[in-house]
Design an enzyme around this catalytic site. Sequence first.
Site, mmCIF file in Angstrom:
data_model
loop_
_atom_site.group_PDB
_atom_site.id
_atom_site.type_symbol
_atom_site.label_atom_id
_atom_site.label_comp_id
_atom_site.label_asym_id
_atom_site.label_seq_id
_atom_site.Cartn_x
_atom_site.Cartn_y
_atom_site.Cartn_z
ATOM 1 N N GLY A 140 0.779 -1.232 0.000
ATOM 2 C CA GLY A 140 0.000 0.000 0.000
ATOM 3 C C GLY A 140 0.806 1.274 0.000
ATOM 4 N N LEU A 143 4.243 1.202 -4.657
ATOM 5 C CA LEU A 143 5.326 0.522 -5.379
ATOM 6 C C LEU A 143 4.824 -0.697 -6.153
ATOM 7 C CD1 LEU A 143 8.303 0.665 -2.832
ATOM 8 C CD2 LEU A 143 7.723 2.252 -4.683
ATOM 9 N N GLY A 144 3.528 -0.814 -6.343
ATOM 10 C CA GLY A 144 2.993 -1.877 -7.183
ATOM 11 C C GLY A 144 3.054 -3.255 -6.573
ATOM 12 N N SER A 146 0.690 -5.151 -5.280
ATOM 13 C CA SER A 146 -0.379 -6.064 -5.704
ATOM 14 C C SER A 146 -0.123 -6.589 -7.113
ATOM 15 C CB SER A 146 -1.742 -5.378 -5.633
ATOM 16 O OG SER A 146 -1.845 -4.333 -6.572
ATOM 17 N N ASP A 203 0.892 -0.931 -13.733
ATOM 18 C CA ASP A 203 1.680 -1.669 -12.741
ATOM 19 C C ASP A 203 2.011 -3.085 -13.201
ATOM 20 O OD1 ASP A 203 1.172 0.637 -11.361
ATOM 21 O OD2 ASP A 203 0.559 -0.341 -9.510
#
Length: 386
Positions: A140, A143-144, A146, A203
């Site tokens: 969260g 920085l991508g 997920s 992302d």
Amino acid sequence: MEVKSRAPGKIILAGEHAVVHGSTAVAASVDLYTTASVRLPSSSDKDDTVKLQMKDLALEFLWPTSRIKEALGGFVGSISTPTPCPADCLKLMASLVEDQNIPEAKIELASGVSAFLWLYSSILGFVPVDVTITSELPLGSGLGSSAAFCVALSAALLALSGSVDVDRERREWMAYKEDDLVLLNKWAFEGEKIIHGKPSGIDNTVSTYGSMIKFRSGSLTLIKSNMPLKMLITNTKVGRNTKALVAGVAERTIRHPDAMNFVFNAVDCVSKEVSILIQSPVDDDVSLTANEEKLAELMEMNQGLLQSMGVSHATIETVLRTTLKYKLVSKLTGAGGGGCVLTLLPNLLSGKVVDKVIAELELCGFECFIAGIGGRGAEILFGDSS
């Protein structure tokens, strides 16, 4: 049989927020990785379960394969092409996740577990499997994390399913072939949709392909950097509401349309210049230093434009002031309002200076990482690397 896969996180070098209003953005991979280890049991193994371990979060999920097949069998089962998850299936997966009693403090991870269930059952079908996830990426923080999760997981599942052409005898990290990267990216995007609803696709594309991309109005273009970039990434540990920040910029645009259009146009120019700069030839330390100085100026301008959009934060300003004392330039990355801050580290910068900056930032309660920018994308490994 076991396969490991890893996928990098991402940063936005230039263009966040303005990209929503038609401007260009530049994103890049960062060599902080999420790793998925996926093991299929042997024929003699009596285990008939699906296990997901998120080691960094001390969470473990366990389902009988029959339970998942009962819930999802009408929707999935070794689908050959990436397919969106139907709304009715989302509800059933949510029920499977609820059965696991995720602690309230970590309930935001539920959508990620649903993405796992969809990717696993769609790519592998309903077979016993043991999946372990580890990550160097803070959650969260912009920085991508997920996307790296979805890419790493999809990469391992596709390799095990036989859907991609990989050399199972090699004992070193391998990249997917170009055509297989397209398939991997599409599957990861379906996982991202489950987590975020309507993601841009930036992302997962960066995490899949690595290097850098230029993005504008839904069009993604892969670009190759000729600059060996290194950044200090500072995690302010301040959570932010991305939707609220995007909405705030939109509201400011309604109140001041002419001024904000000038801001967005300026961001577009900055992003385009960043794209050209990082692709320009670098012959020696002199030309590299000159390009680093230009990039620092562009980052500084971009940060100023982001401040005018109202998406900075007191903690971000603290990082900016701290790094500026050492004549280093920083900018927020992602949504802002907290999250992470990038600081360009020139290649000839003394390590002692970097140590001092990190020490001062950590005294403020921040978390720091040094990372290379624009490197490798998703990779897989069968067995142990030599």
